[in-house]
Design an enzyme around this catalytic site. Sequence first.
Site, PDB file in Angstrom:
ATOM      1  N   ASP A 177      -6.450   8.060 -17.835  1.00 20.39           N
ATOM      2  CA  ASP A 177      -7.400   9.088 -17.410  1.00 20.39           C
ATOM      3  C   ASP A 177      -7.147  10.438 -18.064  1.00 20.39           C
ATOM      4  O   ASP A 177      -8.073  11.090 -18.540  1.00 20.39           O
ATOM      5  CB  ASP A 177      -7.379   9.241 -15.881  1.00 20.39           C
ATOM      6  N   ARG A 206       3.406  17.936  -6.811  1.00 23.76           N
ATOM      7  CA  ARG A 206       2.243  18.684  -7.313  1.00 23.76           C
ATOM      8  C   ARG A 206       2.507  20.182  -7.455  1.00 23.76           C
ATOM      9  O   ARG A 206       2.146  20.773  -8.467  1.00 23.76           O
ATOM     10  CB  ARG A 206       0.994  18.411  -6.462  1.00 23.76           C
ATOM     11  N   ASP A 259      -4.573  14.981  -4.162  1.00 23.49           N
ATOM     12  CA  ASP A 259      -3.947  15.671  -5.284  1.00 23.49           C
ATOM     13  C   ASP A 259      -4.839  16.754  -5.884  1.00 23.49           C
ATOM     14  O   ASP A 259      -4.352  17.795  -6.312  1.00 23.49           O
ATOM     15  CB  ASP A 259      -3.507  14.646  -6.346  1.00 23.49           C
ATOM     16  N   SER A 318      -2.698   1.676  -8.027  1.00 26.88           N
ATOM     17  CA  SER A 318      -2.557   3.054  -8.502  1.00 26.88           C
ATOM     18  C   SER A 318      -1.198   3.536  -8.000  1.00 26.88           C
ATOM     19  O   SER A 318      -0.927   3.521  -6.797  1.00 26.88           O
ATOM     20  CB  SER A 318      -3.688   3.914  -7.930  1.00 26.88           C
TER      21      SER A 318
HETATM   22  N1  ARG Z   1      -1.321   9.363  -0.372  1.00 26.80           N
HETATM   23  C1  ARG Z   1      -0.206   9.998  -0.983  1.00 26.80           C
HETATM   24  C2  ARG Z   1      -0.365  11.493  -0.964  1.00 26.80           C
HETATM   25  O1  ARG Z   1      -1.450  11.960  -0.820  1.00 26.80           O
HETATM   26  C3  ARG Z   1       0.036   9.464  -2.375  1.00 26.80           C
HETATM   27  C4  ARG Z   1      -0.918   9.899  -3.410  1.00 26.80           C
HETATM   28  C5  ARG Z   1      -0.602   9.253  -4.694  1.00 26.80           C
HETATM   29  N2  ARG Z   1      -1.376   9.808  -5.762  1.00 26.80           N
HETATM   30  C6  ARG Z   1      -1.919   9.093  -6.687  1.00 26.80           C
HETATM   31  N3  ARG Z   1      -2.551   9.748  -7.590  1.00 26.80           N
HETATM   32  N4  ARG Z   1      -1.838   7.784  -6.723  1.00 26.80           N
HETATM   33  O2  ARG Z   1       0.588  12.214  -1.100  1.00 26.80           O
END
Ligand code: ARG
Length: 406
Positions: free
Chosen positions: A14, A97, A126, A177
């Site tokens: 991506d 992040r 995210d 993912s």
């Molecule tokens: N649900 C978790 C969070 O919001 C994990 C997110 C994982 N991110 C991803 N891009 N796969 O912190």
Amino acid sequence: MANRVVLAYSGGLDTSVAVRWLLETQWAKEVICVAVDVGQSDIEDQASLKARALAAGALDCVIVDAREEMANEFCAAAIVANARYEGKYPLVSALSRPVIVRHLVDQARKFSADAVAHGCTGKGNDQVRFEVGVHALAPDLTVLAPARNWGMTRADSVDAAAKWNIPILATKEKIYSIDENLFGRAIECGEIEDPWAEPPTAPYTLTAIRSTESKEVIISFDQGCPTAIDGVAMSVYEIIKTLNDVAGAVGAGRIDMVENRRVGIKSREVYECPGAMALIVSHSALEDICLERDLAREKQRLEIRWAELVYDGMWFSPLKEALDAFMNETQGFVTGDVRIRFDHPGLMTVVGRRSDTALYDHGLATYDAADTFQHADSEGFVKIYGLGVKTWAARQGAKNATPPSW
Ligand code: ARG
């Protein structure tokens, strides 16, 4: 739309396609890629990551080593706060992040960029963490989110990469993912989306079972910060890595939960966080003997809020800063050792704790001859403590036993 954009780059499909897409659509005249190493295992081949970014059309690709920063500042704070979102998830992705955001903004300044970009979709947390974080540190920068706008499926992205000669290893079918850093791995998609289905073991790496032997370690803390394992002084980074290995070997540290995303979606996710969980349960066990009762109780309430704020993208915010000041204030005497054992399959158990600054007093606690507690003092204490309830029972309790009928 923007002259020069600094893109948070993972090296994956991506974000690689995003480089070229930003240029093709003229959302950006120039793209600089920034890859931040927060302890993810797939950033190791840095030469090919950089080559891919340049092949996609980036003007430059900067790789920042933020592993120690991630450990010392972000994971250490999460350990101090015993942070578990909704009582379970130790904030793996939510912690990385803000580290990435800090370096994105930093590089945007260095390259005199007028915008930053990320590859998140519109459904997740995210995007929130990136955008709120960037705006907290640099209110003047524009944030672009190409993947929220382009409307491409994964197969479309693979086709786009091929058309634009971007050397990508991705296939059209990707089952899971996965987001990974020093503090653990977050796994979504595929059969995990059925909350009734047992999580598949295939995507596990940190907790892939490598041993059936029990193992006990002693973790030392100094003012809330982990400092050693079995008496050997190590950095926070090394301690997390070591515990990922030791606890992960017997499959300890897996979490299966349905969580509430910031955007209102309930999501079933699976995590493997052996080191993070070992440190949080150990730190919390040490606090049990070191923190005064009211302080401990209030801290537990605020831990919940701390984890929510970080999950919701508010790492850089006034309330989070104020809560950090509280958390740090509580840690002055949280110094000592915890024994924790890891047993196959997937168990971690605190089996002992000790501290020179403990409030635990054997003389007060014991039921044997060494007892120093003044038993007679309790008589008056209990009478007065229960006086209000006794008065209530005598005057109202018996008479109003039936609640009103409205
Ligand atoms: N649900 C978790 C969070 O919001 C994990 C997110 C994982 N991110 C991803 N891009 N796969 O912190």
